[in-house]
Design a protein around this motif. Structure first.
Motif, PDB file in Angstrom:
ATOM      1  N   SER A 113       0.831  -1.208   0.000  1.00  0.00           N
ATOM      2  CA  SER A 113       0.000   0.000   0.000  1.00  0.00           C
ATOM      3  C   SER A 113       0.863   1.255   0.000  1.00  0.00           C
ATOM      4  N   THR A 114       2.090   1.128   0.501  1.00  0.00           N
ATOM      5  CA  THR A 114       3.027   2.247   0.468  1.00  0.00           C
ATOM      6  C   THR A 114       3.881   2.104  -0.781  1.00  0.00           C
ATOM      7  N   GLN A 115       3.626   2.904  -1.783  1.00  0.00           N
ATOM      8  CA  GLN A 115       4.330   2.771  -3.052  1.00  0.00           C
ATOM      9  C   GLN A 115       5.680   3.459  -2.954  1.00  0.00           C
ATOM     10  N   LEU A 116       6.681   2.687  -2.560  1.00  0.00           N
ATOM     11  CA  LEU A 116       8.014   3.256  -2.398  1.00  0.00           C
ATOM     12  C   LEU A 116       8.607   3.687  -3.730  1.00  0.00           C
ATOM     13  N   VAL A 117       8.423   2.847  -4.751  1.00  0.00           N
ATOM     14  CA  VAL A 117       8.996   3.134  -6.068  1.00  0.00           C
ATOM     15  C   VAL A 117       7.893   3.659  -6.979  1.00  0.00           C
ATOM     16  N   ASP A 118       7.984   4.934  -7.340  1.00  0.00           N
ATOM     17  CA  ASP A 118       6.917   5.550  -8.130  1.00  0.00           C
ATOM     18  C   ASP A 118       7.384   6.021  -9.498  1.00  0.00           C
ATOM     19  N   ASN A 119       8.684   5.811  -9.794  1.00  0.00           N
ATOM     20  CA  ASN A 119       9.180   6.302 -11.079  1.00  0.00           C
ATOM     21  C   ASN A 119      10.173   5.317 -11.693  1.00  0.00           C
ATOM     22  N   ALA A 120       9.771   4.059 -11.732  1.00  0.00           N
ATOM     23  CA  ALA A 120      10.550   3.010 -12.381  1.00  0.00           C
ATOM     24  C   ALA A 120       9.584   1.912 -12.784  1.00  0.00           C
ATOM     25  N   ARG A 121       9.973   1.133 -13.760  1.00  0.00           N
ATOM     26  CA  ARG A 121       9.047   0.143 -14.309  1.00  0.00           C
ATOM     27  C   ARG A 121       8.838  -1.047 -13.373  1.00  0.00           C
ATOM     28  N   SER A 122       9.891  -1.499 -12.726  1.00  0.00           N
ATOM     29  CA  SER A 122       9.766  -2.598 -11.766  1.00  0.00           C
ATOM     30  C   SER A 122      10.847  -2.460 -10.710  1.00  0.00           C
ATOM     31  N   ALA A 123      10.617  -3.125  -9.564  1.00  0.00           N
ATOM     32  CA  ALA A 123      11.581  -3.016  -8.466  1.00  0.00           C
ATOM     33  C   ALA A 123      11.358  -4.146  -7.468  1.00  0.00           C
ATOM     34  N   ILE A 124      12.383  -4.395  -6.674  1.00  0.00           N
ATOM     35  CA  ILE A 124      12.264  -5.339  -5.560  1.00  0.00           C
ATOM     36  C   ILE A 124      13.282  -4.970  -4.501  1.00  0.00           C
ATOM     37  N   LEU A 125      12.962  -5.311  -3.254  1.00  0.00           N
ATOM     38  CA  LEU A 125      13.855  -5.103  -2.113  1.00  0.00           C
ATOM     39  C   LEU A 125      13.850  -6.388  -1.301  1.00  0.00           C
ATOM     40  N   ILE A 126      15.037  -6.982  -1.082  1.00  0.00           N
ATOM     41  CA  ILE A 126      15.120  -8.201  -0.276  1.00  0.00           C
ATOM     42  C   ILE A 126      16.218  -8.069   0.775  1.00  0.00           C
ATOM     43  N   GLU A 127      16.064  -8.856   1.843  1.00  0.00           N
ATOM     44  CA  GLU A 127      17.148  -9.017   2.815  1.00  0.00           C
ATOM     45  C   GLU A 127      18.012 -10.162   2.316  1.00  0.00           C
ATOM     46  N   ARG A 128      19.321  -9.970   2.295  1.00  0.00           N
ATOM     47  CA  ARG A 128      20.200 -10.895   1.617  1.00  0.00           C
ATOM     48  C   ARG A 128      20.227 -12.306   2.215  1.00  0.00           C
ATOM     49  N   ASP A 129      20.429 -12.428   3.518  1.00  0.00           N
ATOM     50  CA  ASP A 129      20.659 -13.746   4.106  1.00  0.00           C
ATOM     51  C   ASP A 129      19.434 -14.650   4.033  1.00  0.00           C
ATOM     52  N   THR A 130      18.254 -14.097   4.304  1.00  0.00           N
ATOM     53  CA  THR A 130      17.038 -14.909   4.296  1.00  0.00           C
ATOM     54  C   THR A 130      16.338 -14.905   2.944  1.00  0.00           C
ATOM     55  N   GLY A 131      16.645 -13.912   2.111  1.00  0.00           N
ATOM     56  CA  GLY A 131      15.953 -13.782   0.837  1.00  0.00           C
ATOM     57  C   GLY A 131      14.547 -13.235   0.965  1.00  0.00           C
ATOM     58  N   THR A 132      14.181 -12.764   2.163  1.00  0.00           N
ATOM     59  CA  THR A 132      12.828 -12.255   2.395  1.00  0.00           C
ATOM     60  C   THR A 132      12.554 -11.004   1.552  1.00  0.00           C
ATOM     61  N   VAL A 133      11.427 -11.009   0.862  1.00  0.00           N
ATOM     62  CA  VAL A 133      11.026  -9.858   0.056  1.00  0.00           C
ATOM     63  C   VAL A 133      10.394  -8.811   0.974  1.00  0.00           C
ATOM     64  N   LEU A 134      10.955  -7.618   0.993  1.00  0.00           N
ATOM     65  CA  LEU A 134      10.463  -6.539   1.843  1.00  0.00           C
ATOM     66  C   LEU A 134       9.573  -5.566   1.071  1.00  0.00           C
ATOM     67  N   TYR A 135       9.760  -5.538  -0.246  1.00  0.00           N
ATOM     68  CA  TYR A 135       8.947  -4.681  -1.109  1.00  0.00           C
ATOM     69  C   TYR A 135       9.111  -5.157  -2.548  1.00  0.00           C
ATOM     70  N   GLU A 136       8.052  -5.041  -3.344  1.00  0.00           N
ATOM     71  CA  GLU A 136       8.169  -5.368  -4.759  1.00  0.00           C
ATOM     72  C   GLU A 136       7.139  -4.607  -5.575  1.00  0.00           C
ATOM     73  N   LYS A 137       7.496  -4.360  -6.814  1.00  0.00           N
ATOM     74  CA  LYS A 137       6.603  -3.710  -7.775  1.00  0.00           C
ATOM     75  C   LYS A 137       6.881  -4.317  -9.150  1.00  0.00           C
ATOM     76  N   ASN A 138       5.919  -5.009  -9.695  1.00  0.00           N
ATOM     77  CA  ASN A 138       6.077  -5.658 -11.014  1.00  0.00           C
ATOM     78  C   ASN A 138       7.354  -6.482 -11.071  1.00  0.00           C
ATOM     79  N   SER A 139       7.668  -7.171  -9.983  1.00  0.00           N
ATOM     80  CA  SER A 139       8.987  -7.799  -9.867  1.00  0.00           C
ATOM     81  C   SER A 139       9.195  -9.004 -10.776  1.00  0.00           C
ATOM     82  N   ASN A 140       8.123  -9.518 -11.390  1.00  0.00           N
ATOM     83  CA  ASN A 140       8.257 -10.657 -12.298  1.00  0.00           C
ATOM     84  C   ASN A 140       8.077 -10.270 -13.765  1.00  0.00           C
ATOM     85  N   GLU A 141       8.102  -8.986 -14.054  1.00  0.00           N
ATOM     86  CA  GLU A 141       7.978  -8.535 -15.438  1.00  0.00           C
ATOM     87  C   GLU A 141       9.309  -8.716 -16.168  1.00  0.00           C
ATOM     88  N   GLN A 142       9.277  -9.414 -17.297  1.00  0.00           N
ATOM     89  CA  GLN A 142      10.484  -9.674 -18.078  1.00  0.00           C
ATOM     90  C   GLN A 142      10.900  -8.415 -18.826  1.00  0.00           C
TER      91      GLN A 142
END
Length: 388
Positions: free
Chosen positions: A28-57
């Protein structure tokens, strides 16, 4: 390696932890508002903290070199190449356009210098030269890249070259790029290259060449030490960035920002959010021995089982954790030959019957197939003990 029923060892960790449900619920909080797709993860666990169109090729441009660097680091780790080995530049490698370090046909640089050229200067010529050394040709190396993507479970990535130069049917996603970066960051030495803002090549020659990192956040955002930018007319401005603060490492990926300034602004928002909201609790570092496993038909009877990467637990800030069990799952039958780094088991962290972290365990040793004479002596010794 023959696979049969594994051995499972469960140990209660002496940690006061309660695992919260950490997920990308902040959509609901749109962190990325000026890019086509994005993702944010924590490295060790791989947990997704935020995503936007993250599976768009989408075309990844020079972020392609994250996979190129991953295969270089793997080759170094397995001893297939040496960091000080001189790598010869072919005429084909020297002909690469776009970003380059202007290698001449026949010119030699060490693996370390080539990595500088790739990580800092995004050198297409250096990428191809390294690909040819490792696989024999760029097409053969591209096959390795696609094979590795499949091994990592990446279903929306396909490579056609090592560089990211525009070509048909060459694509990836924000999610897949984050997973490649996660794998690359197993090799902690990579940030010595990707985290360097400026350096020189051919320093003691008349052809001294100044490298400036294409990732400006390395200089302007505390904690950023990689990984790779990208730009083509089709891809627009892209960046896979990583930063570490207070023991937590995160990875942020942005595809298709309109300008380099906007690309950096979007990634900065993602990194700020991660460090403000989350905290990691380190459990293991990479290459920590946590047990032994029996080997059949090897020149050694046992091998050391080690962690393949850093292992941590993730919480939101202010939350605690408890009742965490460590499960070490080792294959019951491991048959030589085994190379250092081959997977021999799995480490799981379990809370309330649910696996919250899972990480491969690998061999810390190289075990060759035993000779007939070694097996005979071993059998003879066993029979001698029975007779005694």
């Amino acid at each position: 390696m023959k696979r049969i029923m594994p051995i499972v060892i469960a140990i209660l960790l002496t940690l006061t932890f309660v695992i919260p449900s950490v997920s990308a619920e902040e959509q609901s909080t749109q962190l990325v508002d000026n890019a086509r797709s994005a993702i944010l993860i924590e490295r060790d666990t791989g947990t997704v903290l935020y995503e936007k169109n993250s599976n768009e090729q989408l075309p990844p441009a020079s972020m392609t070199k994250i996979m190129t660097m991953l295969l270089i680091m793997e080759a170094l780790d397995k001893g297939k190449i040496d960091i000080n080995e001189k790598i010869r530049t072919s005429e084909y490698a020297a002909s690469m356009g776009g970003s380059q370090i202007f290698l001449e046909p026949g010119e030699e640089m060490t693996t370390q210098e080539m990595l500088k050229g790739i990580a800092i200067g995004s050198g297409n010529d250096a990428s191809v030269a390294m690909a040819e050394r490792i696989a024999g040709s760029e097409p053969a190396f591209v096959e390795m890249m696609n094979k590795k993507a499949k091994e990592l479970g990446l279903k929306d990535t396909k490579f056609q070259n090592t560089t990211g130069l525009p070509i048909q049917d060459h694509y990836s996603t924000a999610h897949d790029m984050a997973m490649m970066a996660k794998e690359l960051l197993k090799y902690q030495d990579i940030t010595k290259f990707t985290g360097t803002y400026e350096a020189y090549l051919r320093e003691n020659t008349d052809n001294k060449f100044w490298l400036v990192n294409t990732n400006k956040l390395v200089r302007f955002y505390p904690g950023v030490d990689g990984l790779k930018t990208g730009f083509t007319n089709d891809a627009k401005y892209c960046l896979t960035a990583t930063a570490q603060k207070d023991g937590m490492r995160v990875i942020a990926v942005v595809f298709g920002a309109p300008t380099s300034k906007e690309r950096n602004a979007q990634v900065t928002k993602l990194l700020d959010y991660a460090f403000a909201q989350y905290k990691t609790h380190p459990i293991y570092k990479r290459n920590i021995a946590i047990g032994e496993a029996k080997v059949s038909k090897g020149n050694k009877k046992k091998l050391t089982v080690v962690t393949s990467e850093s292992v941590s637990l993730l919480t939101k800030k202010g939350e605690s954790i408890n009742d965490v069990k460590k499960q070490i799952i080792i294959e019951k039958k491991i048959k030589a030959p085994i190379n250092k780094g081959d997977k021999v088991g799995t480490l799981q962290l379990v809370s309330k019957g649910k696996v919250v972290v899972q990480s491969p365990l690998v061999s810390g040793d190289k075990v060759k197939t035993a000779t007939w004479w070694e097996l005979y002596k071993r059998s003879f010794g066993m029979f001698s003990k029975i007779g005694d």
